[in-house]
Design a protein around this motif. Structure first.
Motif, PDB file in Angstrom:
ATOM      1  N   GLU A   1       2.455  -7.228   6.409  1.00 50.75           N
ATOM      2  CA  GLU A   1       3.276  -7.889   4.962  1.00 50.75           C
ATOM      3  C   GLU A   1       3.889  -9.275   5.314  1.00 50.75           C
ATOM      4  O   GLU A   1       3.807  -9.959   4.533  1.00 50.75           O
TER       5      GLU A   1
ATOM      6  N   ALA B   1       4.034  -8.572  -0.748  1.00 51.75           N
ATOM      7  CA  ALA B   1       2.953  -7.802  -0.224  1.00 51.75           C
ATOM      8  C   ALA B   1       3.311  -6.591   0.335  1.00 51.75           C
ATOM      9  O   ALA B   1       4.658  -6.198   0.915  1.00 51.75           O
ATOM     10  N   CYS B   2       2.413  -5.871   0.306  1.00 50.92           N
ATOM     11  CA  CYS B   2       2.591  -4.347   0.700  1.00 50.92           C
ATOM     12  C   CYS B   2       1.496  -3.719   1.159  1.00 50.92           C
ATOM     13  O   CYS B   2       0.393  -3.874   0.718  1.00 50.92           O
TER      14      CYS B   2
ATOM     15  N   LEU C   1      -4.123  -4.019   1.494  1.00 52.48           N
ATOM     16  CA  LEU C   1      -3.206  -4.983   1.178  1.00 52.48           C
ATOM     17  C   LEU C   1      -2.952  -4.944  -0.212  1.00 52.48           C
ATOM     18  O   LEU C   1      -4.132  -5.281  -1.143  1.00 52.48           O
TER      19      LEU C   1
ATOM     20  N   CYS D   1      -1.027  -7.171  -3.115  1.00 54.62           N
ATOM     21  CA  CYS D   1      -0.133  -8.675  -3.292  1.00 54.62           C
ATOM     22  C   CYS D   1       0.272  -8.656  -4.878  1.00 54.62           C
ATOM     23  O   CYS D   1      -0.407  -8.413  -5.737  1.00 54.62           O
TER      24      CYS D   1
END
Ligand code: AMP
Length: 539
Positions: free
Chosen positions: A450, A462-463, A478, A480
């Motif tokens: 992240e 971001a995660c 990911l 975003c």
């Protein structure tokens, strides 16, 4: 052997008494919920805290009783911090960002007798009032002029409650191990757990927090605590400020970039504290108006990992040192602080930023160790990672009215974080234990990914989550959020990431989303996302 030293109790009221005697003129500024700016001094705060204690006594509140608050960072909340704990009752700060059912559950579990509420949160209280089983009175934190009509029994206006009370109150000499404040964890699964701080733990924590090697607070510090007083006592700032005579600039409910910038410049803030999301908002706002911070020397970031791009931006654009800190509700909350040292400051900029990205070294009073799943202690080599355990005089010994002992291991508390420790005892969080991604027997840190992803100029947030994969068990996905007026494709993102992380860390997919779910304390809510995307990589 008997001690030859005095045994004076460490009490929250002694912090207030110290403030009055030693720096009663130090300022406390608040952007009020009503919208205007309020100013007074520690001297005046103490007189009004005494009025609060007298009023609560009149309402029948006794030592040990819990008194709830649903309130922003303001001077009235500060008066409650000292008035409630000082008289021997328990200040129970409730996080209003929790779901209404959780707020209800927490207030009932704590058996709060009186509830103090900011105007903002009145609708919440009106919605749940029928389910609050133990609350005898609700106090609206405003004055007669702005007091709304409330359709509930036993509602009192704060200023009217304290108006006729005496400014004299004899703060009792309590047992320092008596309870002072209560805060519930905002766990993502199961019911919240209560952590009951004592007077002793609170004072020791403040002592630790204000020290130069920690948050470095003194009589010439102007503090902006953005970190809420409804979540882990605003990292202990109200107590540390009383101990040192620092000026406080409370932001009230206005936490957007513009309002924070205004407050910072007007009050000449030197030290600001908050979670990364708040600082992202401020940095984006400052960029958009092409402004620089002129007075801030240090920005303390905790609650979630501080991205490298944020460390760089504060240094290069605003001349502010980002102090990365780590802790948790169970730790009052301070555990580690990455404070500047001569050696750190001598490093070339990029090398220094990389070191600042670590969560830092323990504040005196906190001990750390990492262990493997068999309980064996692991080496401090900066590479080996394991379950992070802590102990110390301001760390939870057991949860409040809860028999769950699963986090307590031989006198240590298992934080649920996975971390490395290096030769200098600098700690770096690899991940939450439940968030770490296990790909074909190897571990991937969602936090590291992240942090690299938000370094991309088009990415706002971001995660990374681990999702089931037919071959590798789990692989990173990911998600975003793009910044306004910016674009990025999956290929561009993967290309960018491949310059920074090992190949097997590269996410199997990149999705651009409008929103990401957060917990009540601003952390990414990954449990929900893992459920939502559980089949994303499955055939
Ligand atoms: P809370 O009890 O809500 O304050 O949450 C505590 C948890 O937040 C910790 O156990 C960590 O997982 C996370 N946390 C706090 N500070 C940091 C940090 N600086 N970097 C990464 N995670 C953090």
């Amino acid at each position: 052997m008997t001690s030859h030293m005095m045994d004076r109790p460490l009490l929250v009221s002694s912090l207030l008494a110290h403030a009055v005697q030693n720096h009663s003129q130090a300022e406390i500024v608040t952007r009020r919920v009503e919208g205007d700016i309020h100013r007074y001094t520690w001297g005046e705060a103490a007189l009004r805290a005494a009025k609060v204690a007298n009023a609560l006594t009149r309402l029948g509140v006794k030592p040990g009783d819990r008194v709830g608050t649903l309130a922003w960072n303001t001077y009235r909340h500060l008066e409650l911090y000292f008035g409630i704990s000082g008289m021997g009752a328990v200040l129970h700060t409730i996080n209003p960002r929790l779901f209404p059912e959780q707020v209800t559950w927490i207030a009932n579990h704590a058996e709060d007798r009186v509830l103090f509420v900011d105007l903002t949160f009145l609708p919440l209280v009106e919605a749940i009032a029928d389910h609050l089983k133990t609350i005898e009175a609700i106090v609206v934190m405003t004055d007669g002029d702005t007091m709304p009509k409330v359709n509930l029994p036993n509602v009192i206006c704060y200023e009217e409650l304290i108006a006729r009370e005496s400014t004299q109150y004899h703060w009792p000499e309590l047992d320092e191990r008596a309870p002072a404040a209560l805060c519930y964890t905002s766990g993502t699964t199961g019911n919240p757990k209560g952590v009951m701080y004592t007077h002793r733990s609170t004072v020791l924590h403040a002592w630790g927090a204000q020290a130069p090697a920690a948050l470095d607070i003194g009589g010439d510090t102007v503090i902006l605590p953005v970190v809420p007083m409804f979540h882990v006592n605003s990292w202990g700032i109200p107590y540390a400020a009383a101990m040192t005579g620092a000026k406080l600039a409370f932001p009230g409910p206005a936490l957007d970039g513009k309002s924070l910038h205004e407050l910072i410049e007007r009050e000449q803030v030197t030290l600001a504290l908050g979670v990364p999301t708040v600082w992202l908002g401020l940095l984006n706002y400052l960029d958009s108006i092409n402004a620089r911070l002129t007075t801030v020397k240090r920005v303390v970031v905790g609650g979630s990992a501080a991205p490298l791009s944020m460390i760089r931006a504060f240094d290069q654009k605003h001349g502010a040192f980002l102090v990365h800190a780590w802790g948790m509700t169970e730790m009052s909350p301070l555990g580690t602080v990455n404070a500047p040292t001569t050696e750190l400051m001598a490093l070339p900029a990029e090398e220094r930023y990389a070191r600042q990205a670590k969560q830092g070294r323990p504040v005196f009073g906190v001990e750390l160790k990492i262990i493997d799943d068999a309980g064996k202690e692991l080496p401090r080599d900066g590479k080996t990672f394991g379950r992070l355990l802590v102990r110390g005089p301001w760390i939870v010994g057991n949860y409040y009215r809860n028999d769950d002992r699963s986090s307590f291991v031989d006198g240590w508390f298992d934080t649920g974080d996975v971390a490395t420790l290096d030769e200098l005892n600098t700690m770096q969080i690899v991940d939450r234990k439940k968030d770490v991604i296990k790909s074909g027997g190897e571990w991937i840190s969602s936090i590291d990914l992240e942090n690299v992803a938000v370094g991309h100029p088009a990415i706002k947030e971001a995660c990374v989550i681990g999702v089931p994969h037919p071959k590798w068990d789990e692989r990173p996905l990911l998600l975003c959020i793009l910044k306004d007026n910016h674009a990025c494709t999956k290929e561009e993102m993967l290309d960018y990431l491949s310059g920074h992380v090992a190949k097997f860390w590269l996410p199997d997919d990149v999705l651009f989303v409008k929103d990401l779910p957060h917990t009540a304390t601003g952390k990414l809510l990954k449990v929900d996302l893992r459920k939502q995307y559980a089949n994303h990589l499955m055939p």
